[in-house]
Design a protein around this motif. Structure first.
Motif, mmCIF file in Angstrom:
data_model
loop_
_atom_site.group_PDB
_atom_site.id
_atom_site.type_symbol
_atom_site.label_atom_id
_atom_site.label_comp_id
_atom_site.label_asym_id
_atom_site.label_seq_id
_atom_site.Cartn_x
_atom_site.Cartn_y
_atom_site.Cartn_z
ATOM 1 N N ILE A 39 0.907 -1.716 0.090
ATOM 2 C CA ILE A 39 -0.257 0.128 0.021
ATOM 3 C C ILE A 39 1.182 1.051 -0.048
ATOM 4 N N TRP A 40 0.781 2.144 -0.905
ATOM 5 C CA TRP A 40 1.464 3.597 -0.928
ATOM 6 C C TRP A 40 0.362 4.643 -0.369
ATOM 7 N N PRO A 41 0.814 5.370 0.293
ATOM 8 C CA PRO A 41 0.050 6.889 0.982
ATOM 9 C C PRO A 41 -0.702 7.302 -0.415
ATOM 10 N N THR A 42 -0.111 7.519 -1.465
ATOM 11 C CA THR A 42 -0.531 8.111 -2.772
ATOM 12 C C THR A 42 -1.116 7.584 -3.855
ATOM 13 N N ILE A 43 -2.304 7.860 -4.767
ATOM 14 C CA ILE A 43 -2.865 7.748 -6.353
ATOM 15 C C ILE A 43 -1.090 7.091 -7.096
ATOM 16 N N ASP A 44 -0.132 7.692 -6.548
ATOM 17 C CA ASP A 44 0.471 7.555 -7.447
ATOM 18 C C ASP A 44 1.124 6.103 -7.457
ATOM 19 N N GLY A 45 1.216 5.175 -6.176
ATOM 20 C CA GLY A 45 2.003 3.936 -5.886
ATOM 21 C C GLY A 45 3.369 4.337 -6.066
ATOM 22 N N PRO A 46 4.330 3.233 -5.782
ATOM 23 C CA PRO A 46 5.860 3.496 -5.887
ATOM 24 C C PRO A 46 6.348 4.710 -6.886
ATOM 25 N N LEU A 47 5.667 5.332 -7.671
ATOM 26 C CA LEU A 47 6.365 6.941 -8.180
ATOM 27 C C LEU A 47 5.658 7.516 -7.501
ATOM 28 N N GLY A 48 5.293 8.135 -5.951
ATOM 29 C CA GLY A 48 4.410 9.010 -5.814
ATOM 30 C C GLY A 48 5.510 9.111 -4.170
ATOM 31 N N GLU A 51 6.747 8.397 2.877
ATOM 32 C CA GLU A 51 5.568 8.441 4.077
ATOM 33 C C GLU A 51 6.013 9.690 4.605
ATOM 34 N N GLU A 52 7.668 9.259 5.015
ATOM 35 C CA GLU A 52 8.059 11.054 5.316
ATOM 36 C C GLU A 52 7.309 12.495 4.766
ATOM 37 N N GLU A 53 7.588 12.533 3.191
ATOM 38 C CA GLU A 53 7.069 13.617 1.850
ATOM 39 C C GLU A 53 5.415 13.653 2.389
ATOM 40 N N SER A 54 4.601 12.335 2.777
ATOM 41 C CA SER A 54 3.530 11.914 2.381
ATOM 42 C C SER A 54 2.826 13.171 3.591
ATOM 43 N N VAL A 55 3.227 12.374 4.966
ATOM 44 C CA VAL A 55 3.366 13.586 5.518
ATOM 45 C C VAL A 55 2.841 15.251 6.094
ATOM 46 N N ASN A 76 -6.077 17.205 -1.778
ATOM 47 C CA ASN A 76 -5.068 16.201 0.302
ATOM 48 C C ASN A 76 -6.487 14.664 -0.220
ATOM 49 N N CYS A 77 -7.839 14.770 -0.503
ATOM 50 C CA CYS A 77 -8.731 13.244 -0.396
ATOM 51 C C CYS A 77 -8.097 12.948 -1.458
ATOM 52 N N PHE A 78 -8.363 13.206 -2.134
ATOM 53 C CA PHE A 78 -8.052 12.522 -3.908
ATOM 54 C C PHE A 78 -6.168 12.254 -3.967
ATOM 55 N N TYR A 79 -5.542 12.784 -3.117
ATOM 56 C CA TYR A 79 -4.351 12.032 -3.633
ATOM 57 C C TYR A 79 -3.826 11.052 -2.633
ATOM 58 N N PHE A 80 -4.962 11.299 -1.438
ATOM 59 C CA PHE A 80 -4.150 10.582 -0.521
ATOM 60 C C PHE A 80 -4.830 9.451 -0.354
ATOM 61 N N TRP A 81 -6.173 9.255 -1.139
ATOM 62 C CA TRP A 81 -6.887 7.983 -1.277
ATOM 63 C C TRP A 81 -6.249 6.955 -0.807
#
Length: 148
Positions: A39-48, A51-55, A76-81
């Motif tokens: 599971i990736w925190p963004t909808i981009d998957g491994p290209l996104g 986790e530190e940058e996502s926070v 924010n809701c869309f990108y971190f779906w």
């Protein structure tokens, strides 16, 4: 007549047959929520983002949404779906995403209520104050229309 197979080809066939019969699913853990490896925190998957940058990004979008930019909450809701969808994943990011979802929902409800009040109520609801509230009369009052 069939040509005799080499020993390496026979070993590969035995390994393939052994793997397919003993474990058809190569993933030993069928639940992707337990481990964040899939599971990736963004909808981009491994290209996104990591986790530190996502926070950092989720926190920024959440805070800037309060600066009269509620569409950032929707972004924010869309990108971190994936964070919003999997309730037990990414506990450091989740409060910002859930807060963004709640904020955007409240903003949307207020905006729709305001728009419906003015479009359906109109002059019957507001009476003589209606002429001062609507914007299309503002151009007439300031003399900006050419048809007067």
């Amino acid at each position: 007549m069939e040509a005799p197979q080499s020993q390496s080809q026979m070993q590969v066939q035995v390994q393939l047959q052994g793997n397919s019969s003993s474990n058809p699913n190569p993933n030993p853990d069928p639940s992707p929520i337990r481990s964040t490896g899939g599971i990736w925190p963004t909808i981009d998957g491994p290209l996104g983002l990591s986790e530190e940058e996502s926070v950092s990004y989720a926190r920024r979008f959440y805070k800037f949404g309060f600066a009269l930019l509620p569409l950032l909450w929707a972004v924010n809701c869309f990108y971190f779906w994936p964070v919003l969808r999997h309730s037990r994943s990414f506990p450091r990011i989740r409060p910002y995403i859930v807060g963004s979802a709640v904020g955007f929902t409240v903003f949307s409800a207020l905006l729709c209520t305001w728009a419906l009040t003015f479009s359906l109520g109109g002059e019957r609801l507001f009476g003589p104050v209606w002429d001062q509230l609507v914007m299309y009369n503002l151009a007439d009052r300031l003399g900006l229309t050419a048809w007067n």
